[in-house]
Scaffold this motif. Structure first.
Motif, PDB file in Angstrom:
ATOM      1  N   VAL A 105       3.894 -16.608   1.374  1.00 28.99           N
ATOM      2  CA  VAL A 105       3.566 -17.699   0.307  1.00 28.99           C
ATOM      3  C   VAL A 105       4.065 -19.059   0.818  1.00 28.99           C
ATOM      4  O   VAL A 105       3.039 -19.899   1.072  1.00 28.99           O
ATOM      5  CB  VAL A 105       3.617 -17.340  -1.182  1.00 28.99           C
TER       6      VAL A 105
ATOM      7  N   ILE B  54       7.097 -13.693  -0.498  1.00 29.97           N
ATOM      8  CA  ILE B  54       7.785 -14.817  -1.069  1.00 29.97           C
ATOM      9  C   ILE B  54       8.162 -15.957   0.150  1.00 29.97           C
ATOM     10  O   ILE B  54       7.707 -16.964   0.183  1.00 29.97           O
ATOM     11  CB  ILE B  54       8.812 -14.746  -1.964  1.00 29.97           C
TER      12      ILE B  54
ATOM     13  N   PHE C   4       9.997  -2.036  -1.356  1.00 35.56           N
ATOM     14  CA  PHE C   4       9.812  -3.081  -2.310  1.00 35.56           C
ATOM     15  C   PHE C   4      10.863  -4.289  -2.302  1.00 35.56           C
ATOM     16  O   PHE C   4      10.027  -5.567  -2.651  1.00 35.56           O
ATOM     17  CB  PHE C   4      10.077  -2.619  -3.959  1.00 35.56           C
TER      18      PHE C   4
ATOM     19  N   MET D 209      -0.566  -2.334 -15.426  1.00 32.21           N
ATOM     20  CA  MET D 209       0.801  -2.257 -15.349  1.00 32.21           C
ATOM     21  C   MET D 209       1.363  -2.956 -16.603  1.00 32.21           C
ATOM     22  O   MET D 209       2.316  -2.439 -17.153  1.00 32.21           O
ATOM     23  CB  MET D 209       1.351  -3.175 -14.190  1.00 32.21           C
TER      24      MET D 209
ATOM     25  N   PHE E 214       4.498 -10.915 -12.960  1.00 33.86           N
ATOM     26  CA  PHE E 214       4.656 -11.941 -11.775  1.00 33.86           C
ATOM     27  C   PHE E 214       3.560 -11.629 -10.751  1.00 33.86           C
ATOM     28  O   PHE E 214       3.402 -12.565  -9.816  1.00 33.86           O
ATOM     29  CB  PHE E 214       5.943 -11.899 -11.207  1.00 33.86           C
ATOM     30  N   HIS E 215       3.013 -10.303 -10.888  1.00 34.35           N
ATOM     31  CA  HIS E 215       1.643 -10.410  -9.790  1.00 34.35           C
ATOM     32  C   HIS E 215       0.513 -11.328 -10.616  1.00 34.35           C
ATOM     33  O   HIS E 215      -0.230 -11.640  -9.734  1.00 34.35           O
ATOM     34  CB  HIS E 215       1.333  -9.149  -9.632  1.00 34.35           C
TER      35      HIS E 215
ATOM     36  N   THR F 122      -5.576  -3.440 -10.150  1.00 39.66           N
ATOM     37  CA  THR F 122      -4.262  -2.823 -10.003  1.00 39.66           C
ATOM     38  C   THR F 122      -3.223  -3.273 -10.887  1.00 39.66           C
ATOM     39  O   THR F 122      -2.198  -2.420 -11.306  1.00 39.66           O
ATOM     40  CB  THR F 122      -3.817  -3.477  -8.608  1.00 39.66           C
TER      41      THR F 122
ATOM     42  N   TRP G 251      14.461  -8.132  -4.086  1.00 42.04           N
ATOM     43  CA  TRP G 251      14.159  -9.383  -3.711  1.00 42.04           C
ATOM     44  C   TRP G 251      15.462 -10.476  -4.153  1.00 42.04           C
ATOM     45  O   TRP G 251      15.840 -11.253  -3.544  1.00 42.04           O
ATOM     46  CB  TRP G 251      12.916 -10.032  -3.607  1.00 42.04           C
TER      47      TRP G 251
ATOM     48  N   MET H 177      -1.751 -16.571  -4.606  1.00 42.99           N
ATOM     49  CA  MET H 177      -2.598 -15.876  -3.628  1.00 42.99           C
ATOM     50  C   MET H 177      -3.945 -16.466  -3.599  1.00 42.99           C
ATOM     51  O   MET H 177      -4.619 -16.898  -2.551  1.00 42.99           O
ATOM     52  CB  MET H 177      -2.517 -14.548  -3.659  1.00 42.99           C
TER      53      MET H 177
ATOM     54  N   ILE I 191      11.267   2.338  -9.596  1.00 43.54           N
ATOM     55  CA  ILE I 191      11.639   3.815  -9.365  1.00 43.54           C
ATOM     56  C   ILE I 191      10.761   4.278  -8.367  1.00 43.54           C
ATOM     57  O   ILE I 191       9.282   3.908  -8.291  1.00 43.54           O
ATOM     58  CB  ILE I 191      11.349   4.542 -10.910  1.00 43.54           C
TER      59      ILE I 191
ATOM     60  N   MET J 162       0.812  -1.325   0.214  1.00 42.43           N
ATOM     61  CA  MET J 162      -0.079   0.122   0.100  1.00 42.43           C
ATOM     62  C   MET J 162       0.814   1.232   0.054  1.00 42.43           C
ATOM     63  O   MET J 162       0.512   2.399  -0.668  1.00 42.43           O
ATOM     64  CB  MET J 162      -0.922   0.098   1.456  1.00 42.43           C
TER      65      MET J 162
HETATM   66  C1  HEM Z   1      -2.063  -6.103  -2.306  1.00 46.85           C
HETATM   67  C2  HEM Z   1      -1.511  -6.585  -3.339  1.00 46.85           C
HETATM   68  C3  HEM Z   1      -0.224  -6.390  -3.916  1.00 46.85           C
HETATM   69  C4  HEM Z   1       0.515  -4.913  -4.229  1.00 46.85           C
HETATM   70  C5  HEM Z   1      -0.523  -3.704  -4.550  1.00 46.85           C
HETATM   71  C6  HEM Z   1       1.734  -5.176  -4.950  1.00 46.85           C
HETATM   72  C7  HEM Z   1       2.532  -3.948  -5.438  1.00 46.85           C
HETATM   73  C8  HEM Z   1       3.805  -4.160  -6.064  1.00 46.85           C
HETATM   74  C9  HEM Z   1       4.624  -3.054  -6.553  1.00 46.85           C
HETATM   75  C10 HEM Z   1       3.760  -1.829  -7.028  1.00 46.85           C
HETATM   76  C11 HEM Z   1       5.696  -3.770  -6.876  1.00 46.85           C
HETATM   77  C12 HEM Z   1       6.798  -3.301  -7.838  1.00 46.85           C
HETATM   78  C13 HEM Z   1       7.618  -2.217  -6.582  1.00 46.85           C
HETATM   79  C14 HEM Z   1       8.767  -1.637  -7.753  1.00 46.85           C
HETATM   80  O1  HEM Z   1       9.128  -2.208  -8.725  1.00 46.85           O
HETATM   81  O2  HEM Z   1       9.181  -0.422  -7.872  1.00 46.85           O
HETATM   82  C15 HEM Z   1       5.863  -5.031  -6.307  1.00 46.85           C
HETATM   83  C16 HEM Z   1       6.717  -5.962  -6.572  1.00 46.85           C
HETATM   84  C17 HEM Z   1       6.990  -7.127  -5.975  1.00 46.85           C
HETATM   85  N1  HEM Z   1       5.775  -7.766  -5.421  1.00 46.85           N
HETATM   86 FE1  HEM Z   1       3.936  -7.220  -5.196  1.00 46.85          FE
HETATM   87  N2  HEM Z   1       1.898  -6.592  -4.622  1.00 46.85           N
HETATM   88  C18 HEM Z   1       1.096  -7.075  -4.326  1.00 46.85           C
HETATM   89  C19 HEM Z   1       0.942  -8.480  -3.799  1.00 46.85           C
HETATM   90  C20 HEM Z   1       1.962  -9.434  -3.685  1.00 46.85           C
HETATM   91  C21 HEM Z   1       2.158 -10.702  -3.588  1.00 46.85           C
HETATM   92  C22 HEM Z   1       1.057 -11.519  -3.260  1.00 46.85           C
HETATM   93  C23 HEM Z   1       3.225 -11.214  -3.958  1.00 46.85           C
HETATM   94  C24 HEM Z   1       4.028 -12.462  -3.792  1.00 46.85           C
HETATM   95  C25 HEM Z   1       3.482 -13.640  -3.412  1.00 46.85           C
HETATM   96  C26 HEM Z   1       4.340 -10.112  -4.592  1.00 46.85           C
HETATM   97  C27 HEM Z   1       5.468 -10.312  -4.782  1.00 46.85           C
HETATM   98  C28 HEM Z   1       6.127  -9.199  -5.351  1.00 46.85           C
HETATM   99  C29 HEM Z   1       7.517  -9.262  -5.651  1.00 46.85           C
HETATM  100  C30 HEM Z   1       8.647 -10.735  -5.644  1.00 46.85           C
HETATM  101  C31 HEM Z   1       7.893  -7.966  -6.167  1.00 46.85           C
HETATM  102  C32 HEM Z   1       9.211  -7.903  -6.568  1.00 46.85           C
HETATM  103  C33 HEM Z   1      10.061  -7.173  -5.371  1.00 46.85           C
HETATM  104  C34 HEM Z   1      11.280  -6.591  -6.223  1.00 46.85           C
HETATM  105  O3  HEM Z   1      11.378  -5.703  -7.293  1.00 46.85           O
HETATM  106  O4  HEM Z   1      12.490  -6.974  -5.561  1.00 46.85           O
HETATM  107  N3  HEM Z   1       3.450  -8.811  -4.425  1.00 46.85           N
HETATM  108  N4  HEM Z   1       4.529  -5.276  -5.653  1.00 46.85           N
END
Ligand code: HEM
Ligand SMILES: [Cu+2]
Lengths: 271, 825
Positions: B89, B85, B77, B448, B397-398, B444, B147, B406, B460, B54
């Motif tokens: 999960v 992860i 992030f 993207m 990946f989301h 959401t 990550w 999820m 960024i 959020m």
């Molecule tokens: C409410 C739900 C979620 C939202 C709004 C959300 C939002 C985001 C956003 C905006 C990013 C990108 C950040 C960036 O690149 O600057 C991100 C990265 C990521 N998210 Fe989510 N996410 C959600 C749920 C999840 C879930 C359930 C998982 C995995 C099971 C997940 C795994 C990841 C991973 C692995 C990254 C990459 C982090 C990185 O760049 O090192 N996300 N998420």
């Protein structure tokens, strides 16, 4: 060396000798192998000719690393299983149950030992230092091909043993065995594929067949070993898997009374 | 609900009722309670990770935003990804669902190693807290390199703070936890199935878990090795990832992704399994194409080791490698497609019931397919070069992780919650949650894709206005908050329903698998009598006669079919459950302190180590049955093989990957050494002698085992002491060798040769050291007359380990010592 059309007489002779031994054994023991078995042998011998003489052999000598690897793959992954499939149990028994062979063969074909034997032989012959001495067309090169055939047979024996005295592994273990085989294969193939330099002296000399650079040739060879064998093993385990699932589907005994563990429980319950 | 089979009035308390009190939870070794612990912790981290998401979205909502700033954005992030992860999960799938369901699905009383299970949990908690340790110092202390923490950004010179320290150590600890769970579940599924439960009769969730555990065993060691190198670079000033010393940061990427891609399937397969379980009762049909479904799981696992390069197209591996990884990646679409079609065919023509669990299942199928399709897109190197590190990857990946994993997890919650707590989750709230999630998730993440194509990079913290990104970012953030609201509903539902929800019968969904044959919640020992399995969908067949039966509500058909498996009236076996133990918790604490010691106060390592040692010894000697043959368990084991032995084999399989990674690194770096010391320094005569000694010790080990099996305690002890003594001579030789090298000036920091040599041979030495300690314990216990024929298993397992260590040494000796003349020009 020779030209593309040349078929080296010694190899052809050896292959014919194999066929002769097979026929001789069958004549001496007074039994006929089944037609599938003869077919398997025929295929094995043809592939052997294909792998060891003619164009493949020619290009291997002309420094094509990719074809060298391809030849190896045929020698360890295709020909040995066919040979094992071609052996009727009475013929194999005549050889492998001899008092001085059987104990040793039992040890060497235990899955863990067979696996380690194959993996270490396979890893070692790709070690640049060793390979620089045997990848050349100098004498040990021929022996290496025999060695590959033999460790290939050792590798496949636990899966395809022709003898009930040497039971094959259970289906799930067979799959696991092939799965684990990927570790040594990848450990050899990945570094070759990813290497930034040409690793083997013999193959460093240009020009290379097919207009490839030495490095591209090496990458291609690495990939044949890695992806090619991977896909091949995948096909094999697919076959094993569906055999397994079909057998389980067909036999569905409620409780497998032939299995000791089930039997004991049933006895305890009824006691 | 449709069928209401008569529940038995159990005379036993359920697993939550007895025993009570905090202490009973801290010492529990019941797989169901440990599952609850995992579940509660993971739900907590789900809130944390969700809040982080959020905040990320709040920051990106409008251009030129300075709500949280760049540094904290990086931490957010990174921690969001790592948390989701490793702390959400995986613990939910493995720790919670698998832990709870594996014994119930295969008809067992617990997992193979209950205390190890508890140990995994406490180690997990230690790692999870460790990851967040940076918070203690300041808000700017959290990990911040993404990550997948690419080297060489993670090197001390580029990340001087503690941020990466907590990340490395935290992940190492979590790796231990996961590996142990994997081992435990593997042995459980292979060796503890109820009579008649052949592999081909297992519920599909069990197939998924079986394959997952194999992936864990063979993938995590690669991550461990990568992290160990990073640790050495940061704490010991080595140069594993430093270009200036001739090394290459790409090594990290290889090691990380050899682990990382299987990791994707470690997360995906359990979700596939959950879906396959949920989809059948609500379609009232058996799973379509069972053998194909199982086969595709195996095939995916097989292929997942050959595709890691698709994460590295941008590193310039060259056209041939790129094309290969593209092809292998695309191949994975085949088994995945098989699964999707089989699920659709299962639903097809079924009598569907749209419960919340089923809705999430259907949601999974749709959204996961969408994510899979964009995945095939990235598999093409030229396309990927455009897309990598842009928001389209985040969308991809989301769709897979959220839309897939999820949703699968949520389906699992709605499906199994009645079994776990005895109360139904509220369906009305559930359906609201589903529809809001479905809308907001797509709102959401779908845009993207557009943002990615419009060139918005990932990671960024803000962007300039008028690049065409403003609207969609705003839209996404609003939807993300709505998505957060949907999760709020979920949490409210969990809490409210657990306290006030409708009571659940044993079999509220008219289920097909064995867990529905026992009360909800189950008693501590699960099954009063171990069920006998005669077919796939064991419980369904019990109720309705055959797998394909459509199932008439048993009340109408006379109700006879509803008799749960193993009615208590039948037999009253003495049900022996192992006693609780506090040592797993102490182990976790010790590991935490040892890791903390690396960062703040070196002596803490000793205290932590002492705690670890104490808990290990405590666990070994806690039960008087230590090392004993257990004819009972042996008779009931599926393979007729002792669990402990099978566990050792599985562990050694995993160790192979560990050493293979170390050896490969040595091989790769040997040729990159920038001069100075190299393999010519090695003292071959001395090492040949120690090799000979080590091999002889293996022989003594064989004699020791033979003596103990003959019940000859005297000679057993003598040979064991002999083995340990030879091991010590080997260690002495190694100590001499190392000292000699150090005196000559070769330190671990000196060059690439020094660091790879010391880590490889050093790690082997540590294994020998552990082996020697182990042998000494065995020898003393044997000498005290405690180990004889009945406990020879203890010696046998120690021997397995010892032989393995010897074999590894033979490999090292051959490759590193004997074949040392290398260095092509
Ligand atoms: C409410 C739900 C979620 C939202 C709004 C959300 C939002 C985001 C956003 C905006 C990013 C990108 C950040 C960036 O690149 O600057 C991100 C990265 C990521 N998210 Fe989510 N996410 C959600 C749920 C999840 C879930 C359930 C998982 C995995 C099971 C997940 C795994 C990841 C991973 C692995 C990254 C990459 C982090 C990185 O760049 O090192 N996300 N998420
Ligand atoms: Cu991947």
């Amino acid at each position: 060396m020779g030209s593309m059309g040349e078929y080296s007489p010694s190899v052809i002779g050896a292959i014919l000798a194999l066929a002769g031994i097979y026929a001789g054994a069958s004549w001496k023991l007074g039994k006929r192998p089944g037609s599938r078995q003869i077919l398997a042998l025929g295929l094995a011998l043809i592939i052997m000719c294909f792998a060891l003489t003619g164009p493949i052999d020619y290009y291997v000598r002309e420094r094509s690393f990719a074809l060298y690897i391809f030849q190896q793959m045929l020698l360890v992954f295709v020909i040995p299983p066919l040979i094992l499939l071609s052996l009727p149990d009475w013929m194999a028994r005549a050889v492998f149950t001899r008092p001085w062979i059987e104990p040793a063969w039992r040890i060497i074909t235990r899955p863990v030992v067979a696996f380690l034997t194959f993996s270490s032989a396979f890893t070692l012959i790709h070690y640049p230092l060793l390979c620089d001495h045997i990848c050349h067309v100098r004498p040990p090169y021929g022996d290496i091909r025999d060695l590959l055939l033999i460790v290939g047979i050792v590798l496949w024996w636990p899966l395809l043993s022709p003898l009930p005295e040497f039971p094959r592994m259970s289906y799930p273990t067979q799959i696991m065995y092939l799965f684990l085989l990927m570790i040594p294969m990848t450990a050899v193939a990945a570094p070759i594929t990813m290497a930034e330099t040409v690793l083997y002296m013999f193959y460093r000399v240009e020009p290379h067949p097919f207009g490839l650079t030495a490095h591209a040739d090496q990458v291609l060879g690495g990939l044949i070993m890695w992806v090619g064998q991977g896909v091949y093993l995948m096909c094999i385990f697919t076959a094993i898997f569906f055999r397994w699932s079909r057998r389980d589907d067909r036999e569905i005994p409620a409780i497998n009374l032939r299995r000791a563990a089930d039997l004991r429980i049933v006895q305890r319950r009824s006691a | 609900m449709a069928a209401q089979p008569k529940t038995l009035e159990y005379e036993y308390p359920n697993y939550l009722q007895d025993p009570r009190g905090i202490w009973s939870w801290l010492t529990t070794i019941d797989h169901k309670r440990i599952a609850i612990l995992y579940g509660v912790s993971a739900l907590f981290f789900m809130m944390v990770g969700g809040l982080e998401a959020m905040l990320i979205r709040a920051q990106l909502m409008v251009p030129n935003n300075h709500l949280i700033g760049a540094a904290i954005y990086n931490e957010l992030f990174t921690m969001h990804g790592t948390t989701m992860i490793f702390l959400v999960v995986m613990p939910l799938e493995l720790g919670f669902f698998a832990n709870f369901m594996i014994p119930l699905h295969i008809g067992a009383r617990d997992v193979a190693f209950p205390r190890l299970n508890a140990l995994s949990y406490w180690v997990f908690i230690a790692g999870a807290i460790f990851l967040h340790l940076g918070l203690v110092r300041s808000l700017a202390g959290m990990p911040d390199a993404g990550w997948f923490g690419y080297a060489n950004l993670t090197e001390r010179m580029y990340s001087p703070g503690i941020n990466i320290d907590t990340w490395v150590l935290g992940l190492l600890i979590l790796g231990v936890s996961t590996l142990l769970s994997g081992l435990n579940f593997f042995v459980t599924i292979v060796n503890m199935r109820a009579p008649g439960m052949t592999f081909m009769r297992m519920p599909m969730f069990m197939w998924a878990m079986l394959v997952t555990t194999i992936l864990i065993l063979l993938a995590f060691p690669a991550l461990t090795v990568g992290l160990v190198f990073l640790f050495a670079d940061r704490f010991l000033d080595t140069h594993f990832y430093r270009v200036s010393a001739g090394a290459t940061p790409i090594l990290w990427q290889h090691l990380f992704w050899i682990f990382g891609h299987p990791e994707v399937y470690i997360m995906a397969l359990p979700a596939f399994g959950i879906i396959s379980e949920v989809i059948t009762p609500f379609s009232r049909k058996p799973l379509f194409g069972y053998p194909m479904m199982a086969y595709s799981l195996v095939l995916i696992a097989f292929l997942s080791y050959g595709v890691w390069g698709h994460h590295m197209f941008a590193t310039g591996m060259g056209p041939i490698a790129d094309s290969t990884f593209a092809i292998t990646t695309m191949l994975i679409a085949i088994p995945t497609g098989i699964k999707i079609f089989s699920w659709i065919a299962t639903v097809w023509g079924g009598r569907l019931r749209f419960t919340t669990a089923m809705l999430f299942t259907l949601g999974f199928i749709v959204e996961f397919t969408a994510g899979g399709l964009s995945g095939v897109m990235h598999a093409s190197p030229p396309v990927d070069l455009q897309q990598t590190d842009s928001y389209i990857v985040v969308a991809h990946f989301h769709y897979v992780l959220f839309g897939g994993m999820m949703m699968g997890i949520l389906a699992g919650f709605y499906y199994w919650w009645p079994k776990i707590t005895g109360r139904m989750l509220n369906e009305t709230i559930g359906k609201w949650q589903f529809w809001i999630t479905l809308w907001a998730f797509n709102g959401t993440f779908f845009p993207m894709h557009f943002l990615g194509v419009l060139g918005m990079p990932r990671r960024i913290y803000t962007y300039a206005p008028n690049m065409g990104w403003d609207f969609w970012n705003y839209f996404e953030s609003i939807n993300a908050f709505i998505l957060g609201f949907a999760f709020l509903l979920f949490f409210i539902n969990l809490v409210w329903s657990t306290l006030h929800g409708e009571h659940s019968s044993a079999d509220p969904w008219d289920g097909r698998t064995l867990e529905w044959s026992i009360p909800s919640p189950p008693p501590a020992f699960n099954f009063v009598t171990i069920p006998m399995v005669t077919a796939r969908d064991a419980f369904w067949v019990r109720k309705y006669g055959s797998v394909g039966a459509h199932g008439v509500a048993p009340a109408i058909s006379g109700g006879a079919a509803a008799a749960p498996v193993g009615a208590p009236a039948e037999v009253h076996e003495h049900i022996h459950m192992p006693a609780p133990s506090i040592y797993p918790l102490i182990f976790g604490l010790g590991l935490f302190m040892a890791a903390l010691g690396c960062m703040i106060w070196i002596r803490l390592i000793l205290i932590g180590g002492a705690l670890i040692l104490m808990s290990i010894l405590g666990m070994v000697f806690e039960y008087p049955t230590f090392g004993q043959f257990n004819p009972e368990a042996l008779a009931e084991s599926t393979l007729g093989l002792d669990n402990r032995k099978l566990g050792m084999w599985a562990f050694l399989g995993s160790e192979c990957v560990f050493f293979a990674s170390l050896i490969s690194t040595y091989m790769v770096y040997k040729d990159r050494n920038l001069g100075g010391f190299d393999a010519m320094i090695l003292n071959i005569p001395l090492t040949s002698f120690s090799t000979f000694i080590l091999l002889t010790s293996s022989l003594l080990m064989v004699l020791a085992l033979a003596a103990v099996q003959r019940d000859d305690r005297k000679w057993g002890a003598i040979w064991l002491f002999g083995t340990a003594f030879f091991g010590m001579i080997f260690l002495g030789g190694q100590a001499y060798e190392f000292t000699d090298f150090v005196l000559q000036g070769l330190k671990i920091q000196t060059n690439l040769f020094g660091q790879t040599f010391y880590t490889l041979v050093g790690f082997h030495g540590i294994h020998v050291l552990i082996g020697v300690c182990w042998l000494l314990v065995l020898a003393f216990t044997t000498a005290a007359g405690k180990i004889g024929k009945d406990r020879s298993l203890a010696v046998e397992i120690g021997g397995l380990y010892w032989h393995f260590v010897d074999i590894v040494w033979v490999v090292i000796f051959t490759l590193i010592y004997l074949m040392r003349t290398v260095k092509h020009a």
